[in-house]
Design a protein around this motif. Structure first.
Motif, short mmCIF file in Angstrom:
data_model
loop_
_atom_site.label_atom_id
_atom_site.label_comp_id
_atom_site.label_asym_id
_atom_site.label_seq_id
_atom_site.Cartn_x
_atom_site.Cartn_y
_atom_site.Cartn_z
N UNK A 151 0.83 -1.21 0.00
CA UNK A 151 0.00 0.00 0.00
C UNK A 151 0.86 1.26 0.00
N UNK A 152 1.92 1.25 0.80
CA UNK A 152 2.79 2.42 0.86
C UNK A 152 3.62 2.56 -0.41
N UNK A 153 4.08 1.44 -0.94
CA UNK A 153 4.94 1.49 -2.13
C UNK A 153 4.21 2.00 -3.36
N UNK A 154 2.95 1.62 -3.53
CA UNK A 154 2.23 2.11 -4.72
C UNK A 154 1.95 3.60 -4.61
N UNK A 283 9.74 -5.28 -3.34
CA UNK A 283 11.15 -4.99 -3.70
C UNK A 283 11.81 -4.11 -2.65
N UNK A 284 13.09 -3.79 -2.88
CA UNK A 284 13.78 -2.84 -2.02
C UNK A 284 14.43 -3.43 -0.79
N UNK A 285 14.96 -4.66 -0.88
CA UNK A 285 15.63 -5.27 0.29
C UNK A 285 14.71 -5.26 1.50
N UNK A 286 13.50 -5.77 1.31
CA UNK A 286 12.46 -5.65 2.34
C UNK A 286 12.42 -6.83 3.30
N UNK A 317 8.94 -0.16 11.37
CA UNK A 317 8.69 1.19 10.86
C UNK A 317 9.97 1.83 10.31
N UNK A 318 11.08 1.63 11.03
CA UNK A 318 12.36 2.19 10.58
C UNK A 318 12.80 1.56 9.27
N UNK A 323 13.31 1.81 3.24
CA UNK A 323 13.03 1.21 1.94
C UNK A 323 12.28 2.19 1.05
N UNK A 324 11.27 2.85 1.60
CA UNK A 324 10.48 3.78 0.79
C UNK A 324 11.32 4.99 0.35
N UNK A 325 12.21 5.43 1.23
CA UNK A 325 13.08 6.56 0.87
C UNK A 325 14.02 6.17 -0.26
N UNK A 326 14.56 4.96 -0.19
CA UNK A 326 15.50 4.51 -1.22
C UNK A 326 14.82 4.16 -2.53
#
Length: 348
Positions: A151-154, A283-286, A317-318, A323-326
Motif C-alpha cells: 500500500x505504501x509502495x504504490x 522490492x527494495x531489500x524488504x 517502521x524504521x 526502503x520507501x526513501x531509497x
C-alpha cells in the motif's frame, strides 16, 4: 536472489524463540547435602512447554551421595533455564530404590531429591510437540506485512508493480464499458489503443481519466458513437469496489462506432495465491522489514492487550521508511519536472 516467504518465516522464528521447539537443557549439577557417602546418583532434565517437550539433557551425576536419601541427607539438583519452558521434569536415572520421573518442577531451577519415588519411565531422547506459532499462522502475518508495504509502495507512484496488458482489454463498438479488464486491477495508469503505429486507424484516439459525474463525462454520455479514425477524446471512469472484492468496471464516454483493442496499463493488487514457496513480492531489500513485522505481530499472541510488540514494530517502521526513501526516485537520469496546471500532456 529473491527470498521465499518460507525463509522469512524461518528467520522470524529465531528472535521469537519459538517455545514449542525447546532447546535441550545442559546437564544439571548434582551436589550432596548433609552427610555424604559413596553412592552414585544421576539425573536428567527435560524442559516442557504448553506445546511440547525438549529432549532430555545429558546426565548430571555425583558419586558421593548418601546411600539413603532423606530430608537431612539429600541431593540438590540444579539446572539452567531454557527459553520458552514453563516447567521442568527431573528424572533419576541412577541410584535410589526407584528410577524414572521423580518430580515436575514449575518456576524453579532446583530440586532437592530427598528420596523421591520414580515412576520407572524413561526420559525422552528427542524433542516432541508442535510449534507455538504454526507455519500458516506466521505466513498469514507475513502476507499482512506484504500488503502493508505494498500500500505504501504504490503511493510512491514509481511504478514498482506496473503491469501492461496489450491483448485482453478492448472497447467493443457502441458499448459503454471496457471488456477484459483484469480482475486484479487496483489503479489504472494508462489506456490507449494497442496499436499506435502510423498504419493504425485508431492511433488518434486519446483516453482521458474523468469522474463519472464530471461535466466532461456527463456531456460525452450524450454524444453519439464516434468514429475512432477521427482522433476522438474518450473519457474513462474506474468504478465499483475493484480487486480484491471484485473486478472493477471501466466506463467510457463517448462510445466508439467500431471496436478497438487497447493497451491497458495498471497497478495490480498482490496475488491472493501467495504461499510459503512464493518469493517476497516487495522490492527494495524488504526482508528485514517483513521479519520485524512478523515478530511484532506474532508476539501479540502473548501480550495481555493482544497488540503488536512496540519494540519490533518500531524496527519495522524504521526499515519500511528506509526502503520507501531509497525507492524513489527510481530513474535519477531523468530531471524532475513539475508540469504546469495548463500544460497539455497530450501529444499526437
Amino acid at each position: 536472489m529473491a527470498t521465499t516467504l518460507a525463509t522469512i518465516i524461518a528467520q522470524a522464528r529465531i528472535p521469537l524463540q519459538d517455545r514449542g521447539i525447546l532447546a535441550t537443557p545442559a546437564l544439571p549439577t548434582v551436589t550432596p547435602q548433609g552427610v555424604t557417602g559413596a553412592t552414585a546418583y544421576s539425573y536428567k532434565i527435560v524442559a516442557i512447554a504448553p506445546n511440547g517437550v525438549s529432549a532430555a539433557s545429558a546426565a548430571g551425576s555425583t558419586s558421593t551421595g548418601n546411600a539413603t536419601l532423606s530430608t537431612t541427607n539429600f541431593n540438590r539438583v540444579v539446572w539452567v533455564a531454557i527459553t520458552g519452558a514453563t516447567a521442568y521434569r527431573v528424572y533419576r536415572t541412577v541410584g535410589g530404590a526407584t528410577t524414572g520421573l521423580i518430580a515436575t518442577a514449575g518456576n524453579t531451577l532446583t530440586l532437592d531429591d530427598t528420596g523421591l519415588t520414580g515412576d520407572a519411565s524413561t526420559a525422552p531422547a528427542t524433542a516432541a510437540g508442535t510449534a507455538y506459532w504454526s507455519d500458516d499462522e506466521l505466513l498469514q502475518l507475513a502476507l499482512r506485512g506484504c500488503h502493508d508495504m505494498w500500500r505504501t509502495m504504490i503511493d510512491l507512484h514509481e511504478e514498482h508493480f506496473l503491469t501492461i496488458d496489450t491483448t485482453n482489454v478492448s472497447l467493443a463498438a457502441s458499448t459503454a464499458t471496457l471488456t477484459g479488464v483484469p480482475a486484479d486491477t487496483f489503479r489504472v495508469v494508462l489506456i490507449q489503443p494497442a496499436d499506435t503505429t502510423s498504419t493504425s486507424s485508431s492511433r488518434g484516439v486519446v483516453f482521458k481519466p474523468a469522474n463519472y459525474n464530471s461535466p466532461e463525462f456527463r456531456a460525452s454520455l450524450a454524444t453519439s458513437a464516434v468514429d475512432p479514425t477521427s482522433g476522438a477524446i474518450v473519457y474513462f471512469a474506474l468504478v465499483n469496489a475493484g480487486s480484491p472484492v471484485a473486478a472493477p468496471s471501466v466506463y467510457v464516454a463517448p462510445q466508439l462506432s467500431s471496436a478497438v483493442t487497447l493497451r491497458f496499463v495498471y497497478i495490480p493488487t498482490l496475488s491472493s495465491s501467495l504461499t510459503v514457496a512464493s518469493n517476497n513480492p516487495i522490492p527494495g531489500e524488504s526482508d528485514h522489514a517483513l521479519i520485524a513485522w512478523v515478530v511484532a505481530h506474532a508476539l501479540a499472541k502473548d501480550r495481555e492487550d493482544r497488540s503488536p510488540d512496540p519494540n519490533w514494530l518500531a524496527i519495522y517502521s524504521t526499515e519500511k521508511t528506509a526502503i520507501m526513501t531509497a525507492s524513489t526516485p527510481r530513474q535519477e537520469q531523468e530531471p524532475y519536472v513539475v508540469r504546469g496546471v495548463f500544460d497539455d500532456e497530450d501529444v499526437w
